[in-house]
Scaffold this active site. Structure first.
Site, short mmCIF file in Angstrom:
data_model
loop_
_atom_site.label_atom_id
_atom_site.label_comp_id
_atom_site.label_asym_id
_atom_site.label_seq_id
_atom_site.Cartn_x
_atom_site.Cartn_y
_atom_site.Cartn_z
N ASP A 188 0.82 -1.08 0.06
CA ASP A 188 0.01 -0.21 0.17
C ASP A 188 0.89 0.97 -0.09
OD1 ASP A 188 -2.13 1.88 0.75
OD2 ASP A 188 -3.45 -0.11 0.53
N ARG A 192 -5.81 16.42 3.66
CA ARG A 192 -4.77 15.22 3.79
C ARG A 192 -3.33 15.85 3.40
NH1 ARG A 192 -3.66 9.04 2.36
NH2 ARG A 192 -3.41 8.30 4.22
N LYS A 194 -3.87 -0.81 -6.73
CA LYS A 194 -4.97 -0.27 -5.87
C LYS A 194 -4.74 1.22 -6.52
CE LYS A 194 -6.16 0.49 -1.21
NZ LYS A 194 -5.80 0.28 0.17
N TRP A 195 -5.93 1.90 -7.04
CA TRP A 195 -6.01 3.25 -7.51
C TRP A 195 -6.79 4.00 -6.50
CZ3 TRP A 195 -4.21 4.67 -12.64
CH2 TRP A 195 -4.67 6.20 -12.76
N ASP A 196 -5.82 4.81 -5.82
CA ASP A 196 -6.68 5.58 -4.65
C ASP A 196 -6.80 7.06 -5.11
OD1 ASP A 196 -7.64 6.04 -2.25
OD2 ASP A 196 -5.76 5.67 -1.11
N MET A 197 -7.80 7.85 -4.34
CA MET A 197 -8.17 9.30 -4.51
C MET A 197 -8.50 9.88 -3.13
SD MET A 197 -10.20 11.55 -5.43
CE MET A 197 -11.74 11.11 -5.72
N ASN A 198 -7.77 10.46 -2.63
CA ASN A 198 -8.06 10.86 -0.99
C ASN A 198 -8.39 12.17 -0.83
OD1 ASN A 198 -7.66 8.34 0.33
ND2 ASN A 198 -5.59 8.44 -0.49
N ASP A 204 -12.66 2.50 4.42
CA ASP A 204 -11.59 2.43 5.37
C ASP A 204 -11.99 1.91 6.62
OD1 ASP A 204 -9.72 3.23 3.55
OD2 ASP A 204 -9.55 5.28 4.29
C1 DGJ Z 1 -6.90 5.33 1.84
C2 DGJ Z 1 -7.29 4.11 1.55
O1 DGJ Z 1 -8.56 3.83 1.63
C3 DGJ Z 1 -6.59 3.15 2.38
O2 DGJ Z 1 -7.00 1.87 2.24
C4 DGJ Z 1 -5.20 3.12 2.27
O3 DGJ Z 1 -4.73 2.66 0.82
C5 DGJ Z 1 -4.74 4.76 2.39
N1 DGJ Z 1 -5.35 5.77 1.39
C6 DGJ Z 1 -3.22 5.24 2.15
O4 DGJ Z 1 -3.10 6.49 2.17
#
Ligand code: DGJ
Length: 718
Positions: free
Chosen positions: A355, A432, A465-469, A537
């Site tokens: 991750d 973030r 795993k393509w994330d977007m936070n 999460d």
């Molecule tokens: C948010 C994701 O939902 C988590 O599972 C993890 O990958 C974190 N970001 C990592 O910054």
């Protein structure tokens, strides 16, 4: 599937179990009916009577327009607002012609459902002769699937530019009645909780202005008969194949008919259309069910699994994974990852996912997004040898990215400070500690394609795993002129889709899972490119039951990532039994998200047994028919759901209980969708029951002394 009767000017769209009728009346395309399948012969009953009394409201206000606009005496909510060169948005769309075509065209630059020689499409042209606006409506009906796809294209056939201020690609007038509505509400770690309430007589809307479908409101709404439940009653539902801001609304017509609409969110959208140009709306998916909410969900599930999700992984068994996020957060090195991976391999996992934290100098979340170069400090040997070591353990290698983002503390931001969405002279609001790249810009798209592809080429990586936070603030592109600034969000989505199309088609063997701070972008737009999504999460088993239950309203279990994590849980501090954490996770794509090297021997054995069980049941869980049995938002202590295999031979029932209560009569769970006369054996026993008994007498909830207990019952037809 689609017919047109010239004498009555009626269109009939006939799905497997639904009919949808429209009629051209004095050139205006009107809605007649959406509901149970009808034979063509009955259409005369559908033609409404003409009004026999005088009213202050003109007839236009009573017309159930397929595409309501600002014209004559129509006062309810509009589906289209197009400002012409004179500055007004009056639009009198009149029928020009139609085509009934085999198959289904792809939508330009947008994800959409596809056909496999099993669909027919109706295109209807509507035109406003004064402004020379041509609107082409598209309706696709499938054989074997009960989803109606609807989208529209706007063409400027005039000589002056137009401004599209509002596009709702779907609008349906429902029959007058007493309705409830149901939607999925949430926030980070509390996604998609089911909310049911009386449909107000007035206006109601569900919005996202976030530049993503978002944690808060999923782009889904069901309007249903007051007495409808999971198993019975009429339900009308909509979602769409789009991942950006949206509006889902219900207005009430002068005749008390709910008007359901879905489209772009007009607060954050506008589009400048030059002469000769066209604008394509996203595609809405409409489902009618007379078998309650389960009937609705089963229609969505099958369609999303088979006509939205694509590629190698569409039907393939999804790998059981172990992810290091909650095990290590940013604090890992190669040795630590391999230690977890080794234990994963021993218990039967198939994929190890590294991750966040492997790139730049990312020891915390305040830096390095955009710098997709391996951190030599943590992984001195690089990605290739790590992949080889994982492969030698019998594991595939997966990796995390957050490509749409940039940290102010990054090489990328220092080189290109104008590449993020921002407004000159204002703060660039950080969330973030990161900013959002302007995906509408070609050079940004190309950078991301190149950066992600070169990592994927550098090692044997088979999962991303393509994330977007974070969501958009100051959501404007600095390269767009003032009159196009409100195009920024939609251009972002088009840019994102180009990037996803490019990367996923270059690596067809890679399984992509989308993520957005958990489930902040769980929608059909993302599922078109990535067949699974990290659901939330929140990995607490008890909380997850509600989240997965709600998510299943629209999305199939094969689209939901679900992992077993450590206790006390990191999001809630709750302690739940290991078996229950496994039993909840098997309601989605199963995995672990904890330090397996720290598991007790007892829990290691339980983990191994859970992996074995998932392997045995995987086909049923991922491809079977899913039904919700007990709703945790309505029952004070229980939740339950069930899977029936495609061949209807196997049944898996998952039952979760919250608390032990003293002096309780045992409760029952009633199974669904079984063959009443077939006989089913409860595996591991000699007990055999008829389908009718399991559905109508039900299973008794076993006694337990443990809180957060759960059971998985397996039946096989004898
Ligand atoms: C948010 C994701 O939902 C988590 O599972 C993890 O990958 C974190 N970001 C990592 O910054």
């Amino acid at each position: 599937m689609i017919s047109f009767t010239p004498s009555t000017q009626v269109f009939h769209l006939q799905g497997e179990t639904y009919s949808y009728f429209m009629q051209v009346r004095n050139g205006i395309l009107t809605h007649l009916y959406w509901g149970d399948k009808l034979p063509d012969a009955d259409i005369s009953l559908l033609i409404p009577e003409t009004k026999a009394y005088a009213s202050f409201d003109s007839d236009y206000n009573r017309l159930p327009y397929e595409v309501p606009t600002q014209e004559k005496g129509y006062f309810s909510q509009r589906a289209l607002n197009i400002l012409n060169a004179q500055g007004d948005d009056v639009l009198s769309l009149r029928y020009q012609g139609h085509r009934i075509l085999p198959g289904k065209k792809a939508l330009p630059a947008l994800p959409a459902a596809y056909a496999e020689n099993d669909a027919e499409t109706l295109e209807i042209d509507l035109r406003d002769d004064l402004t020379h606006v041509l609107v082409t409506l598209s309706y696709t009906v499938y054989q074997g699937f009960d989803v109606l796809c609807r989208s529209l294209q706007i063409k400027n056939e005039g000589t002056a530019p137009l401004r599209i201020a509002n596009v709702q690609e779907a609008c349906v007038f429902l029959p007058k009645g007493e309705y409830d509505m149901l939607h999925l509400k949430g926030s980070h770690c509390r996604e998609r909780h089911v909310l049911r309430s009386a449909l107000p007589r007035g206006s109601f809307s569900l919005d996202s202005r976030r530049g993503a479908s978002g944690h808060e409101n999923n782009p889904f709404l069901a309007v249903m008969e007051r007495n409808a439940d999971e198993h019975k009653g009429q339900v009308y539902a909509m979602t769409h194949v789009y991942s950006g801001s949206f509006r889902l609304s219900v207005d009430t017509s002068i005749d008390d008919r709910p008007i359901m609409m879905l489209g772009m969110n007009p607060d954050v959208f506008s589009w400048h259309l030059e002469a000769g140009e066209s604008f394509q709306s996203p595609e809405a998916l409409l489902v009618y069910s007379a078998q309650g909410l389960n009937g609705m969900s089963q229609r969505f599930h099958k369609f999303i699994r088979k006509r939205i999700c694509r590629g190698t992984w569409r039907d393939a068994p999804r790998p059981i994974l172990v992810n290091n996020w909650e095990a290590t957060y940013f604090g890992f090195n190669e040795e630590k990852l391999l230690e977890i991976a080794r234990r994963g391999a021993e218990i039967g996992c198939e994929l190890f996912v590294m991750d966040d934290g492997w790139f730049g100098k990312r020891d915390t979340d305040n830096c390095s997004l955009g710098d997709w170069v391996v951190d030599q400090k943590k992984l001195p040997n690089g990605l290739k040898p790590l992949g080889e070591k994982l492969n030698a353990l019998g594991l595939q290698f997966g990796i995390w990215f957050e490509p749409e983002m940039v940290s102010p503390d990054s090489e990328l931001y220092r080189a290109h400070p104008d590449w993020c969405l921002h407004v000159d002279g204002r703060d660039r609001t950080q969330a973030r500690q990161q900013l959002i790249l302007d995906m509408g810009r070609r050079e940004v798209q190309d950078y991301i394609i190149q950066a992600v592809c070169s990592v994927l080429e550098s090692a044997n990586i088979t999962y991303v795993k393509w994330d977007m936070n974070r969501n958009m603030t100051e959501a404007f592109s600095c390269v767009l002129p003032a009159h196009r600034k409100l195009e920024s969000q939609h251009r972002y989505m088009l840019g994102l889709y180009r990037v996803l199309e490019e990367i996923t088609s270059r690596f067809p063997h890679v399984l992509f899972e989308s993520c957005s701070g958990g489930g902040g972008r769980f929608d059909c737009g993302m599922l078109y490119y990535m067949p699974q999504t990290w659901t939330s999460d929140d990995t607490d088993a008890y909380e997850r039951i509600g989240i997965q239950y709600g998510t299943s309203m629209v999305y199939p279990c094969s689209a939901m990532g679900a992992h077993v994590s450590v206790v006390p849980n990191h999001q809630t501090n709750r302690i739940t039994p290991f078996e229950t954490r496994c039993n909840v996770a098997l309601g989605g794509n199963f995995g672990f998200e904890l330090d397996l090297s720290k598991l007790s021997d007892e829990d290691t054995q339980k983990a191994k047994a859970a992996v074995q069980l998932v392997k045995e049941l995987r086909t049923v869980l991922q491809q079977g028919t899913f039904s919700r049995l007990i709703d945790p938002s309505r029952h004070d202590n229980l939740a339950s759901w069930q899977f029936v295999s495609e061949d209807e031979d196997q049944v898996v029932v998952c039952l979760y209980q919250r608390r032990v209560k003293p002096n309780m009569q045992p409760e029952r769970v009633y199974l669904a969708n079984l063959q009443p006369h077939a006989r089913y054996r409860l595996e591991g026993t000699e007990e055999v029951y008829s389908g009718a008994a399991l559905m109508h007498i039900g299973l008794s909830v076993p006694h337990t002394w443990r809180d957060y207990e759960s059971w998985v019952f397996r039946f096989r037809k004898v």
